[in-house]
Design an enzyme around this catalytic site. Structure first.
Site, short mmCIF file in Angstrom:
data_model
loop_
_atom_site.label_atom_id
_atom_site.label_comp_id
_atom_site.label_asym_id
_atom_site.label_seq_id
_atom_site.Cartn_x
_atom_site.Cartn_y
_atom_site.Cartn_z
N CYS A 123 -15.19 -6.14 -1.36
CA CYS A 123 -13.97 -5.39 -1.70
C CYS A 123 -12.87 -5.86 -0.78
O CYS A 123 -11.77 -6.14 -1.17
CB CYS A 123 -14.18 -3.90 -1.47
SG CYS A 123 -15.36 -3.25 -2.60
N SER B 155 5.12 -7.13 -1.69
CA SER B 155 4.86 -7.11 -0.25
C SER B 155 5.41 -8.38 0.40
O SER B 155 5.23 -9.48 -0.14
CB SER B 155 3.35 -7.03 -0.02
OG SER B 155 3.07 -6.95 1.35
N THR C 52 14.99 5.54 9.62
CA THR C 52 15.81 4.39 10.00
C THR C 52 15.18 3.12 9.43
O THR C 52 14.00 2.84 9.69
CB THR C 52 15.86 4.27 11.54
OG1 THR C 52 16.31 5.51 12.05
CG2 THR C 52 16.77 3.14 11.99
N ASN D 251 -5.89 -10.35 -7.26
CA ASN D 251 -5.90 -10.94 -5.91
C ASN D 251 -7.20 -11.65 -5.57
O ASN D 251 -7.28 -12.33 -4.57
CB ASN D 251 -5.64 -9.85 -4.87
CG ASN D 251 -6.57 -8.67 -5.03
OD1 ASN D 251 -6.53 -7.97 -6.04
ND2 ASN D 251 -7.42 -8.45 -4.05
N GLN E 292 0.58 -10.13 -5.53
CA GLN E 292 0.15 -11.54 -5.50
C GLN E 292 1.02 -12.41 -6.40
O GLN E 292 1.05 -13.63 -6.23
CB GLN E 292 -1.31 -11.66 -5.96
CG GLN E 292 -2.31 -10.97 -5.06
CD GLN E 292 -2.54 -11.70 -3.75
OE1 GLN E 292 -2.24 -12.88 -3.62
NE2 GLN E 292 -3.07 -11.00 -2.76
N THR F 1 0.84 -1.20 0.00
CA THR F 1 0.00 0.00 0.00
C THR F 1 0.87 1.26 0.00
O THR F 1 0.66 2.19 -0.79
CB THR F 1 -0.95 -0.01 1.22
OG1 THR F 1 -1.75 -1.21 1.14
CG2 THR F 1 -1.85 1.20 1.25
N1 PLP Z 1 -2.12 -5.13 -3.92
C1 PLP Z 1 -2.63 -6.37 -3.96
C2 PLP Z 1 -2.87 -7.02 -5.28
C3 PLP Z 1 -2.93 -7.04 -2.77
O1 PLP Z 1 -3.45 -8.27 -2.81
C4 PLP Z 1 -2.69 -6.37 -1.53
C5 PLP Z 1 -3.06 -7.01 -0.26
O2 PLP Z 1 -4.04 -7.72 -0.13
C6 PLP Z 1 -2.14 -5.08 -1.55
C7 PLP Z 1 -1.86 -4.50 -2.76
C8 PLP Z 1 -1.82 -4.35 -0.26
O3 PLP Z 1 -0.69 -4.97 0.30
P1 PLP Z 1 -0.12 -4.60 1.76
O4 PLP Z 1 -0.94 -5.38 2.71
O5 PLP Z 1 1.30 -5.05 1.73
O6 PLP Z 1 -0.24 -3.14 1.92
#
Ligand code: PLP
Length: 399
Positions: free
Chosen positions: A337, A217, A250, A169, A197, A89
């Protein structure tokens, strides 16, 4: 769940959970090898990676550099282009804010697929509300595949930034980035690829280094939560809209080390792992299709993530199914969602799925530690839960 070597002598672990975990799109369990590195680095390499006047800081900095290498190797990019964040995110927000830039005179023209993650959609919407961006939507078909004419139209009418995820996702559809990335560049636009993903589950060779903003991530690849990466050859912190960065925070060295180790394992074991998971997923799918009348399998069955199985049980409320499974199998409704939210999934709506199918949508995600017996037990439990709900509903209708 079979988790070899998951006993870290020094870390008290919670009692093993008997519920079968099949929600690997939401998050993945941390691999014990990753946890060990996180622990070791946290305890031994505690220096501040920005304070390199001495051996402590230098050691921490070398841990960060090593992790950058591992991330870069996984996605075919250069290590200098890896920027660690708190997750996808934050990486998405930084990327879009960077694309907007600090001194923009006209709004950024963003084209995004209708099935992007909410993190991308919300950031783009916010930028639009602030007058910093205008959004064009790229359509998808009933399998969540990109409608190429829609992408062409967006590019032809003038686009600065295209956002296409590597894989969806919810329904797992994989996008043809090897075609999309050069096409976007031919039209002088930049591309943001959310690979949250897909990283480690598909190859980014040979186009990984060409992606302007690539997002990953840690917690989706058996690494820690709260760490992610923006991989970008054009990113500069000083060029981010509204931020005016003057100071490097940091670094979260243990988390970063864990993410590096997660990437290393994905690179060395991902291919074999993916084949094993694919095999289990296909058997689970066959079993469910045979036993649940009129079951629909969603997404692009020719080109979807190996660990994804998205199904819809017609006219059978998915919340009732998951609540019956609650203590036995962890899967998600996938028709929201965000799981647990009341609004219908924007992905399923963009695919034009009819309401009766959306209502019965279930997302199943297999993973590294899923065993054959997990799959057999899960199939039996899901089939029983569906029959149970359908029977209860039929009974209500006759009351
Ligand atoms: N983008 C996709 C395709 C995801 O599936 C997710 C998490 O479900 C995110 C972004 C957000 O990831 P994070 O939890 O690392 O912020």
């Amino acid at each position: 769940m079979n988790r070899p070597g998951s006993s870290l002598a020094t870390v008290p672990l919670p009692a093993a959970n008997q519920t079968i975990y099949l929600d690997h799109h939401a998050t993945t369990p941390v691999d014990a090898r990753v946890a060990k590195i996180v622990f070791d680095v946290m305890v031994s390499s505690f220096g501040n990676a920005n304070s390199t006047d001495h051996i402590y800081g230098e050691t921490a900095a070398s841990v960060v550099a090593d992790a950058k290498c591992r991330v870069a190797e996984l996605v075919g990019a250069d290590m200098e282009n890896v920027f660690f964040t708190s997750g996808s995110t934050e990486a998405i927000r930084l990327a879009i804010s960077h694309a907007i830039g600090p001194t923009r005179s006209s709004p950024l023209r963003i084209a995004l697929t209708r099935v992007e993650h909410q993190a991308v959609i919300d950031t783009a919407h916010l930028a639009e509300q602030l007058g910093l961006a205008v959004i064009t939507w790229i359509d998808v078909d009933h399998r969540a595949r990109l409608v190429s004419g829609s992408l062409y139209t967006a590019l032809k009418s003038g686009t600065d930034l295209v956002c296409v995820m590597a894989a969806n996702n919810e329904v797992g559809t994989i996008y043809p980035l090897e075609e999309i990335v050069p096409l976007v560049h031919t039209h002088d636009a930049a591309i943001l690829v959310d690979a949250t993903q897909a990283a480690g589950r598909m190859s980014f060779d040979p186009f990984g280094a060409d992606i302007d903003y690539l997002i990953l991530s840690g917690h989706k690849i058996y690494g820690p939560k709260g760490v992610g990466a923006l991989v970008s050859g054009i990113y500069e912190a000083s060029q981010v809209y509204g931020l005016g960065v003057t100071h490097d925070a940091t670094p979260n060295v243990p988390g970063i080390a864990g993410m590096g180790e997660a990437c290393r394992i994905m690179l060395s074991e991902g291919e074999v792992e993916t084949r094993r998971i694919l095999d289990m997923r296909d058997r689970l799918q066959t079993n469910l299709v045979r036993q649940i009348p009129n079951l629909v399998v969603n997404g692009d069955q020719q080109n979807r993530l190996a660990h994804n199985l998205h199904i819809a049980v017609p006219d059978t409320p998915n919340d009732l199914i998951v609540s019956r499974l609650r203590k036995k199998v962890a899967i998600s409704t996938g028709a929201a969602c965000m799981s647990g939210a009341q609004s219908p999934s924007h992905v399923l709506r963009a695919m034009g799925m009819e309401a009766g199918l959306q209502e019965g949508a279930l997302r199943i995600g297999l993973g590294r530690f899923t065993s054959e017996s997990d799959i057999e037990s899960a199939a039996a439990e899901i089939i029983a839960a569906v029959r149970d709900v359908q029977k209860a509903m039929a009974g209500k209708e006759h009351e």
